[in-house]
Design an enzyme around this catalytic site. Structure first.
Site, mmCIF file in Angstrom:
data_model
loop_
_atom_site.group_PDB
_atom_site.id
_atom_site.type_symbol
_atom_site.label_atom_id
_atom_site.label_comp_id
_atom_site.label_asym_id
_atom_site.label_seq_id
_atom_site.Cartn_x
_atom_site.Cartn_y
_atom_site.Cartn_z
ATOM 1 N N GLU A 111 12.050 -41.471 77.205
ATOM 2 C CA GLU A 111 11.760 -41.435 78.630
ATOM 3 C C GLU A 111 12.917 -41.995 79.470
ATOM 4 O O GLU A 111 13.088 -41.630 80.626
ATOM 5 C CB GLU A 111 10.463 -42.201 78.929
ATOM 6 C CG GLU A 111 9.801 -41.766 80.217
ATOM 7 C CD GLU A 111 8.369 -42.275 80.348
ATOM 8 O OE1 GLU A 111 8.072 -43.357 79.808
ATOM 9 O OE2 GLU A 111 7.554 -41.597 81.004
ATOM 10 N N HIS B 91 9.129 -40.038 50.976
ATOM 11 C CA HIS B 91 8.387 -38.916 50.403
ATOM 12 C C HIS B 91 8.090 -37.862 51.465
ATOM 13 O O HIS B 91 7.157 -37.092 51.327
ATOM 14 C CB HIS B 91 7.091 -39.420 49.781
ATOM 15 C CG HIS B 91 7.327 -40.375 48.658
ATOM 16 N ND1 HIS B 91 7.224 -40.020 47.339
ATOM 17 C CD2 HIS B 91 7.703 -41.677 48.661
ATOM 18 C CE1 HIS B 91 7.497 -41.063 46.572
ATOM 19 N NE2 HIS B 91 7.792 -42.091 47.348
ATOM 20 N N LYS C 140 1.695 -33.863 86.689
ATOM 21 C CA LYS C 140 0.654 -34.645 87.378
ATOM 22 C C LYS C 140 0.125 -33.908 88.601
ATOM 23 O O LYS C 140 -1.070 -33.924 88.892
ATOM 24 C CB LYS C 140 1.223 -36.011 87.808
ATOM 25 C CG LYS C 140 1.337 -37.009 86.663
ATOM 26 C CD LYS C 140 1.739 -38.390 87.183
ATOM 27 C CE LYS C 140 2.124 -39.301 86.032
ATOM 28 N NZ LYS C 140 2.758 -40.558 86.517
#
Lengths: 401, 401
Positions: free
Chosen positions: A250, A276, A392
């Protein structure tokens, strides 16, 4: 001749450092190690509830979770810390069902004061239990609407300074309040942060030189290595990894002053589990990654592989009598050696002292400094996040229609 | 004129599909949906213990965890599933302290049978409680040393077929045994996987065309977009994200037949949490990422934001009476719209039906197919992992000396 426009070349280490010193006047996080913690500790002492629920999202929870996750099994904590941070209904419900709401303190954290997720969840909590000054405390900016709500209801408020961004707020009340309440030593946290602060600004132990070099490398080679992997050898660092991803992504994913897209992509993995999983990609995949391995020097734990022979599995008896803490450290060293043997993957190693407050705080403050330095080298604003606004606005329109 | 050597150009969709059909003869995972589950269900029914501990790492746990995490709060499960998968001593200790070992079944899973982490932890368990055929079951290859140990001790063994790789083993006994024991409907899981199998191989609903197109795009544009972000809008999909990261990273991070390094870097993020973290980097950062948004159509949950007005926060009353499941879906839609509006970030959306066995299994089988297809386009061996061997050799030397 006349000239218009200038190119902005990469600046020198000295200039970067001067700019950071200048920035320190305006950007609040740098000086958080020097705050007075007495009011936080006093409030913490007064809390009677056994469950502490933080309602917040992103920068309001990630740093706190990182420290709590790192320390909780190595400290005798008598309170439980729970995070309500998503709008996933199944998640909210299962977490709430696991606690006694009558024995719970709610810490509502939102810098802006109007975060959709936070207010939605807090409204829901209000339908389950009466929220008043006896069981609710607010952490927000001093002029936010959430602060007004707190004033109207006589609730205690702890302030997030305007010049401290959410993702840089772990050492403000955002992180310190819940951590102090559950029993983490917040003065030790600030001591750890201050240690890094001093080493960087007062030039000790080559910290300044090392961080400047690292930031310069990451930015200058960003087109070759656009991915930065943090490979943490302790499950306790899972929260740190998540916090780092937010801080890095960010802060650095921005358009610079020359109108070009910047950004380094953070990845956090955990050893030995991700040996792994992700390690194959690092070793044989494209050379587009830098790797930082984080090791814990002292686990303060003597859990041992017993000297037991399992019939059929005798070939693994070389593990007998080995402490798990030695095993995980050897696994980290083997991975480091395997990567360094290849000679074409930039790799550095950070060894933190132990599972204690000051160690995790030093690490986090170091990453904040490193982020600020990379931002300067990139000619971006490290502290805003304009890119998430469009979503938003669309959401609000969708919901209001 | 004479010519030696040939270039290997990208092959056609038809050729890829024929190669996958040919590969299906040798590679075991494709046909797992058609296995007989009776022995697994019979064993599951006989288990009396309340705690089920899986000892395993990587491919032996990630798929099981993905399904368990997705379903556990939506099913009435009467047994608890715990994973011991790391050598971090604090992690091992805290998990073991949380359960009654006398009321625990241990499922030891290792394909090779000699996984260092798994055997170390199992040895440690042996020092705490007697492990015998009443409380221990083994999942491994038929000729492994762990299988020999099981035979010597008269323990029940479930086999991992040699031609099923760890990271492709979720629909073998590796995943089905623990899931059946805790009460997940494994026949429904296989039904979901089979649905995708049939759609792909028998050409239904454009699944074959869509996956071939997607794989071709990802590989042909791999130099521009070397990072693939899966953005899952449900906290329940956190385990799926981790499983995807292993599947993608370890399968595709390889050196191809033309001796060039391949690899696409997987990232898994969770909405709406990572709207407050990673989204800024996607929106404003460099254009080096593709994005796949995963939405859940039906949460089967009516948790609602109540119609409560918080004084000071009246501006958020537009959230009143909204179901959380609608809110999170709207948040996903808003993010998708924001990304698609930019027009230069490749983005697709997968909507899964609900929080049920068949939905998560279809999704996972689809990702296995997609991985195989990308591997074919890249001219690599999707199913080995030679890159992690060097570290293992170094570790063994360190520990034996």
């Amino acid at each position: 001749m006349q000239y218009t426009h200038n190119f902005n070349p990469t600046i020198s280490d000295e200039d970067i450092f001067s700019e950071i010193v200048r920035e320190k006047e305006d950007i609040g996080y740098y000086n958080l190690p020097f705050q007075d913690t007495a009011p936080l500790k006093e409030y913490a002492k007064s809390v009677k509830q056994s469950n502490i629920v933080v309602i917040g999202i992103g920068g309001s929870t990630l740093g706190t979770y990182a420290i709590y996750k790192y320390l909780k099994h190595s400290r005798k904590l008598d309170k439980k810390l729970i995070f309500l941070e998503t709008t996933d209904p199944i998640d909210i419900q299962s977490k709430i069902q696991s606690i006694d709401l009558q024995d719970t303190l709610f810490i509502v954290i939102s810098k802006s004061g109007t975060t959709v997720e936070t207010v939605s969840i807090f409204k829901y909590i209000n339908s389950l239990v009466v929220c008043d000054k006896t069981n609710t405390v607010i952490v927000t900016e001093n002029d936010s609407k959430l602060n007004r709500y707190a004033q109207i209801n006589g609730m205690q408020v702890f302030e997030i300074p305007k010049n401290v961004g959410g993702r840089f707020s772990v050492f403000s009340a955002v992180g310190l309040l819940p951590l102090a309440i559950v029993g983490i030593d917040i003065d030790e946290l600030l001591k750890g942060a201050k240690k890094l602060h001093d080493a960087f600004f007062i030039k000790k132990d080559d910290v300044q030189e090392r961080l400047l070099k690292k930031a310069r490398f990451l930015v200058e080679y960003k087109n070759s290595f656009n991915i930065n992997v943090v490979f943490s050898y302790s499950s306790r660092l899972e929260g740190f990894n998540k916090w780092y991803i937010q801080l890095w992504g960010e802060s650095l994913g921005k358009i610079d002053i020359n109108n070009t897209r910047q950004g380094l992509t953070p990845i956090g993995i955990i050893g030995p589990i991700d040996q792994h999983s992700f390690l194959q990609l690092i070793i044989e995949g494209r050379r587009d990654k830098t790797v930082t391995v984080i090791k814990v020097e002292n686990f303060d734990n003597d859990l041992k592989i017993p000297a037991i022979t399992l019939e059929g599995l005798e070939e693994l008896d070389y593990l007998n009598d080995l402490e798990f803490s030695s095993l995980i450290k050897s696994q980290a060293d083997a991975t480091i050696e395997a990567i360094q043997n290849l000679n074409d993957i930039p790799c550095d190693v950070i060894t933190i002292d132990g599972v204690c407050e000051s160690a995790i705080a030093s690490l986090m403050y170091e990453y904040e400094l490193l982020t600020s330095l990379c931002g300067k080298f990139m000619y971006i604003n490290t502290y805003d996040q304009p890119g998430v606004e469009s979503g938003k606005i669309i959401l609000k329109k969708k919901l209001q229609s």
